[in-house]
Design a protein around this motif. Structure first.
Motif, PDB file in Angstrom:
ATOM      1  N   GLN A  58      -2.896 -17.555  23.481  1.00  0.00           N
ATOM      2  CA  GLN A  58      -3.226 -16.760  21.486  1.00  0.00           C
ATOM      3  C   GLN A  58      -4.632 -16.844  21.861  1.00  0.00           C
ATOM      4  O   GLN A  58      -5.828 -18.007  22.619  1.00  0.00           O
ATOM      5  CB  GLN A  58      -3.254 -18.013  20.111  1.00  0.00           C
ATOM      6  CG  GLN A  58      -2.905 -17.120  19.257  1.00  0.00           C
ATOM      7  CD  GLN A  58      -2.988 -17.599  17.884  1.00  0.00           C
ATOM      8  OE1 GLN A  58      -3.142 -19.343  17.660  1.00  0.00           O
ATOM      9  NE2 GLN A  58      -1.953 -17.142  16.706  1.00  0.00           N
ATOM     10  N   ASN A  59      -5.170 -15.649  21.654  1.00  0.00           N
ATOM     11  CA  ASN A  59      -7.010 -15.520  21.677  1.00  0.00           C
ATOM     12  C   ASN A  59      -7.352 -15.229  23.160  1.00  0.00           C
ATOM     13  O   ASN A  59      -8.458 -16.122  23.415  1.00  0.00           O
ATOM     14  CB  ASN A  59      -7.121 -16.248  20.360  1.00  0.00           C
ATOM     15  CG  ASN A  59      -6.683 -15.692  19.110  1.00  0.00           C
ATOM     16  OD1 ASN A  59      -7.078 -14.775  18.647  1.00  0.00           O
ATOM     17  ND2 ASN A  59      -6.813 -16.231  18.131  1.00  0.00           N
ATOM     18  N   GLY A  60      -6.389 -15.266  24.096  1.00  0.00           N
ATOM     19  CA  GLY A  60      -6.950 -15.878  25.351  1.00  0.00           C
ATOM     20  C   GLY A  60      -7.092 -17.139  26.042  1.00  0.00           C
ATOM     21  O   GLY A  60      -7.529 -16.989  27.093  1.00  0.00           O
ATOM     22  N   LYS A  61      -6.623 -17.582  25.218  1.00  0.00           N
ATOM     23  CA  LYS A  61      -6.519 -19.058  26.041  1.00  0.00           C
ATOM     24  C   LYS A  61      -5.352 -19.681  25.495  1.00  0.00           C
ATOM     25  O   LYS A  61      -4.416 -19.902  25.155  1.00  0.00           O
ATOM     26  CB  LYS A  61      -7.760 -20.051  25.084  1.00  0.00           C
ATOM     27  CG  LYS A  61      -9.168 -19.569  24.881  1.00  0.00           C
ATOM     28  CD  LYS A  61      -9.820 -19.876  24.146  1.00  0.00           C
ATOM     29  CE  LYS A  61     -11.585 -19.986  24.306  1.00  0.00           C
ATOM     30  NZ  LYS A  61     -12.184 -20.503  23.777  1.00  0.00           N
ATOM     31  N   ASP A 277       9.361  -6.033  11.433  1.00  0.00           N
ATOM     32  CA  ASP A 277       9.583  -7.269  10.160  1.00  0.00           C
ATOM     33  C   ASP A 277       9.430  -8.821  10.511  1.00  0.00           C
ATOM     34  O   ASP A 277       9.307  -9.947   9.531  1.00  0.00           O
ATOM     35  CB  ASP A 277      10.618  -7.330   8.967  1.00  0.00           C
ATOM     36  CG  ASP A 277      12.214  -6.947   9.884  1.00  0.00           C
ATOM     37  OD1 ASP A 277      12.755  -7.101  10.774  1.00  0.00           O
ATOM     38  OD2 ASP A 277      12.845  -7.248   9.075  1.00  0.00           O
ATOM     39  N   VAL A 278       9.855  -8.943  11.219  1.00  0.00           N
ATOM     40  CA  VAL A 278       9.615 -10.180  12.470  1.00  0.00           C
ATOM     41  C   VAL A 278       8.599 -11.038  12.359  1.00  0.00           C
ATOM     42  O   VAL A 278       7.669 -12.106  12.593  1.00  0.00           O
ATOM     43  CB  VAL A 278      11.042 -10.751  13.295  1.00  0.00           C
ATOM     44  CG1 VAL A 278      10.939 -12.624  13.387  1.00  0.00           C
ATOM     45  CG2 VAL A 278      12.312 -10.711  12.335  1.00  0.00           C
ATOM     46  N   PHE A 279       8.499 -10.418  13.525  1.00  0.00           N
ATOM     47  CA  PHE A 279       7.225 -10.178  14.779  1.00  0.00           C
ATOM     48  C   PHE A 279       5.509  -9.141  14.529  1.00  0.00           C
ATOM     49  O   PHE A 279       4.962  -9.724  15.265  1.00  0.00           O
ATOM     50  CB  PHE A 279       7.239 -10.183  15.605  1.00  0.00           C
ATOM     51  CG  PHE A 279       8.962 -10.714  16.628  1.00  0.00           C
ATOM     52  CD1 PHE A 279       8.143 -12.357  17.134  1.00  0.00           C
ATOM     53  CD2 PHE A 279       9.964 -10.184  16.550  1.00  0.00           C
ATOM     54  CE1 PHE A 279       9.383 -12.972  17.159  1.00  0.00           C
ATOM     55  CE2 PHE A 279      10.965 -10.987  16.243  1.00  0.00           C
ATOM     56  CZ  PHE A 279      11.268 -12.372  17.657  1.00  0.00           C
ATOM     57  N   GLY A 280       5.990  -8.327  13.613  1.00  0.00           N
ATOM     58  CA  GLY A 280       4.927  -7.727  13.515  1.00  0.00           C
ATOM     59  C   GLY A 280       4.764  -6.227  13.742  1.00  0.00           C
ATOM     60  O   GLY A 280       5.699  -6.244  15.083  1.00  0.00           O
ATOM     61  N   PRO A 281       3.793  -5.987  13.655  1.00  0.00           N
ATOM     62  CA  PRO A 281       3.760  -4.462  14.360  1.00  0.00           C
ATOM     63  C   PRO A 281       3.382  -4.035  15.684  1.00  0.00           C
ATOM     64  O   PRO A 281       2.749  -5.165  16.238  1.00  0.00           O
ATOM     65  CB  PRO A 281       2.689  -3.401  13.393  1.00  0.00           C
ATOM     66  CG  PRO A 281       1.986  -3.840  13.035  1.00  0.00           C
ATOM     67  CD  PRO A 281       3.119  -5.335  12.923  1.00  0.00           C
ATOM     68  N   GLY A 282       3.633  -3.642  16.786  1.00  0.00           N
ATOM     69  CA  GLY A 282       4.031  -3.625  18.414  1.00  0.00           C
ATOM     70  C   GLY A 282       4.027  -4.602  19.332  1.00  0.00           C
ATOM     71  O   GLY A 282       3.739  -4.875  20.047  1.00  0.00           O
ATOM     72  N   ALA A 283       4.844  -5.786  18.391  1.00  0.00           N
ATOM     73  CA  ALA A 283       5.839  -6.281  19.569  1.00  0.00           C
ATOM     74  C   ALA A 283       6.512  -5.894  20.257  1.00  0.00           C
ATOM     75  O   ALA A 283       7.642  -5.465  19.816  1.00  0.00           O
ATOM     76  CB  ALA A 283       6.490  -7.662  18.158  1.00  0.00           C
ATOM     77  N   VAL A 297       3.130 -10.201  21.365  1.00  0.00           N
ATOM     78  CA  VAL A 297       3.449 -10.458  18.944  1.00  0.00           C
ATOM     79  C   VAL A 297       2.041 -10.161  19.169  1.00  0.00           C
ATOM     80  O   VAL A 297       0.578 -10.810  18.378  1.00  0.00           O
ATOM     81  CB  VAL A 297       3.165 -11.437  19.002  1.00  0.00           C
ATOM     82  CG1 VAL A 297       3.486 -11.399  17.237  1.00  0.00           C
ATOM     83  CG2 VAL A 297       4.808 -11.860  19.628  1.00  0.00           C
ATOM     84  N   PRO A 298       1.496  -8.980  18.787  1.00  0.00           N
ATOM     85  CA  PRO A 298       0.196  -8.064  18.616  1.00  0.00           C
ATOM     86  C   PRO A 298      -0.946  -8.622  17.110  1.00  0.00           C
ATOM     87  O   PRO A 298      -1.887  -8.715  17.135  1.00  0.00           O
ATOM     88  CB  PRO A 298      -0.081  -6.797  18.473  1.00  0.00           C
ATOM     89  CG  PRO A 298       1.352  -7.112  19.389  1.00  0.00           C
ATOM     90  CD  PRO A 298       2.206  -7.299  19.701  1.00  0.00           C
ATOM     91  N   SER A 299       0.507  -9.008  16.266  1.00  0.00           N
ATOM     92  CA  SER A 299      -0.445  -9.283  14.675  1.00  0.00           C
ATOM     93  C   SER A 299      -0.611 -10.892  15.188  1.00  0.00           C
ATOM     94  O   SER A 299      -1.978 -11.004  13.946  1.00  0.00           O
ATOM     95  CB  SER A 299       1.057  -9.011  14.433  1.00  0.00           C
ATOM     96  OG  SER A 299       1.721 -10.014  14.239  1.00  0.00           O
ATOM     97  N   LYS A 300      -0.612 -11.922  16.061  1.00  0.00           N
ATOM     98  CA  LYS A 300      -1.012 -13.336  16.212  1.00  0.00           C
ATOM     99  C   LYS A 300      -2.082 -13.486  17.204  1.00  0.00           C
ATOM    100  O   LYS A 300      -1.077 -13.916  17.353  1.00  0.00           O
ATOM    101  CB  LYS A 300      -0.104 -13.949  15.698  1.00  0.00           C
ATOM    102  CG  LYS A 300       1.254 -14.264  14.594  1.00  0.00           C
ATOM    103  CD  LYS A 300       0.846 -14.781  14.237  1.00  0.00           C
ATOM    104  CE  LYS A 300       1.358 -15.081  12.790  1.00  0.00           C
ATOM    105  NZ  LYS A 300       2.035 -16.112  12.819  1.00  0.00           N
ATOM    106  N   HIS A 301      -2.048 -12.201  17.739  1.00  0.00           N
ATOM    107  CA  HIS A 301      -2.821 -12.157  19.102  1.00  0.00           C
ATOM    108  C   HIS A 301      -1.310 -13.029  20.516  1.00  0.00           C
ATOM    109  O   HIS A 301      -2.883 -14.052  20.530  1.00  0.00           O
ATOM    110  CB  HIS A 301      -4.407 -12.681  19.158  1.00  0.00           C
ATOM    111  CG  HIS A 301      -5.000 -11.511  19.975  1.00  0.00           C
ATOM    112  ND1 HIS A 301      -5.148 -10.322  19.753  1.00  0.00           N
ATOM    113  CD2 HIS A 301      -5.804 -12.037  20.901  1.00  0.00           C
ATOM    114  CE1 HIS A 301      -5.587 -10.010  20.773  1.00  0.00           C
ATOM    115  NE2 HIS A 301      -6.352 -12.069  21.852  1.00  0.00           N
ATOM    116  N   LEU A 302      -0.840 -13.364  20.795  1.00  0.00           N
ATOM    117  CA  LEU A 302       0.125 -13.643  20.972  1.00  0.00           C
ATOM    118  C   LEU A 302       0.703 -13.378  22.278  1.00  0.00           C
ATOM    119  O   LEU A 302       1.264 -12.744  21.991  1.00  0.00           O
ATOM    120  CB  LEU A 302       1.142 -14.662  19.693  1.00  0.00           C
ATOM    121  CG  LEU A 302       2.030 -15.983  20.347  1.00  0.00           C
ATOM    122  CD1 LEU A 302       1.028 -17.076  20.359  1.00  0.00           C
ATOM    123  CD2 LEU A 302       3.336 -16.137  19.201  1.00  0.00           C
TER     124      LEU A 302
END
Length: 334
Positions: A58-61, A277-283, A297-302
């Motif tokens: 997440q967030n590159g880490k 609706d579960v993982f956010g847009p672009g997942a 999972v871009p919505s969580k930067h994951l």
């Protein structure tokens, strides 16, 4: 036997500008806002499944790692999403047009050759697995062979079928239109710019089988390099400020153009798409037989990665289990 004509072969000059291979940094889960209890529960679940390697980034880490993240594993159909990234570059550079038809490109196959109707399929149709070409192909699974529609049963662009003929022919088109070897191109255009630590040109190979002239192209990746590829897509195709893959292509590739026969998953350009609706847009999910996954999972930067060597495979490492675990990780992620 029908020949595959090469109409124009434009050699692209590659200017490798490798990023220094910076090892992944780790973040302490609690300090990054994660529940230590839930991370430990995830570790226990992964240990039960026992893949070769597993990573949450997440967030590159790195938030969590399990197994040997440097071990290179053949990642099966994840290869298609890797090729899709190269297509984004080649399309932006004007070397491949999405509207070019198989007839325009001189693409055919062994007898029985493609019909005039089949040759109307475009590059975009192939990227969406909607070519309508149901010729036998290399590296097909038993399920693909069993479910393959009859020749001529669907016009190009009208029907989704997870079709190795499409995926293999796309690699042929890429090599012909760019003049580049696929694996050398991936090494110089993607692996080097994003600082992959383990990938080498020799980690790819071509596999041709008797029914078709279009080879499959298996890749081997380590989990930590697969995570870099996922991070590249989470970041809209950028790496350290450099646009490696066009941002528009990242969005287009992870947009659902088809509902599939795989539950709630859609299909974009060589990526499976996940429920917004579960993982956010672009997942989206790059998925390969035997438990190979790169989930974004871009919505969580994951980014969540799992790789499984042949000797480590078991029946529990199925896609439905991974997606269920991904759902829990996404809900847990701060």
């Amino acid at each position: 036997m029908a020949a595959t004509a090469i109409l124009t072969c434009t050699l692209i000059t590659m200017s490798p500008e490798p990023a220094a291979a910076q090892p992944w940094q780790a973040a302490h889960p609690a300090s990054a806002g994660w529940s230590q209890e839930k991370i430990e529960a995830a570790e226990d679940y992964v240990a039960h499944l026992s893949p070769t390697a597993f990573m949450i980034v997440q967030n590159g880490k790195i938030i969590m790692r399990w197994g040997d993240i440097s071990r290179k594993v053949e990642v099966a159909s994840v290869r298609k999403s890797l090729l899709g990234a190269l297509y984004g570059i080649a399309v932006a550079d004007g070397h491949i047009s999405l509207t070019s038809s198989l007839a325009d490109l001189g693409i055919d196959d062994k007898a029985p050759p493609l019909t005039a109707a089949e040759k109307r399929a475009t590059v975009r149709d192939l990227l969406m697995a909607r070519s309508g070409v149901y010729h036998e192909a290399a590296h097909e699974t038993a399920e693909m062979r069993r479910k393959r529609p009859g020749r001529g049963s669907h016009a190009p662009g009208t029907f989704w079928f997870y079709n190795n003929w499409d995926f293999n022919a796309l690699a042929t088109i890429y090599r012909q239109r760019t003049g580049e070897d696929l694996f050398k191109s991936f090494a110089q255009r993607i692996a080097a710019p994003i600082g992959m630590e383990d990938f080498a040109i020799g980690d790819g190979r071509y596999v041709t089988e008797p029914p078709s002239i279009h080879p499959a192209y298996p890749f081997a990746l380590s989990a930590r390099d697969a995570a870099r590829f996922g991070q590249l897509f989470v970041d809209g195709g950028q790496w350290n400020g450099r646009q490696v893959i066009p941002a528009d292509w990242v969005r287009e590739s992870t947009t659902a153009y088809s509902q599939t026969d795989r539950g709630s998953r859609g299909y974009g350009y060589l990526w499976w798409t996940l429920r917004a609706d579960v993982f956010g847009p672009g997942a989206a999910l790059a998925s390969g037989f035997g438990g190979q996954f790169i989930a974004i999972v871009p919505s969580k930067h994951l980014v969540v990665v799992q790789v499984v060597a042949r000797g480590d495979r078991n029946k529990a490492l199925r896609t439905s289990n991974f997606i269920a675990m991904l759902r829990g990780i996404t809900a847990t992620a701060p």
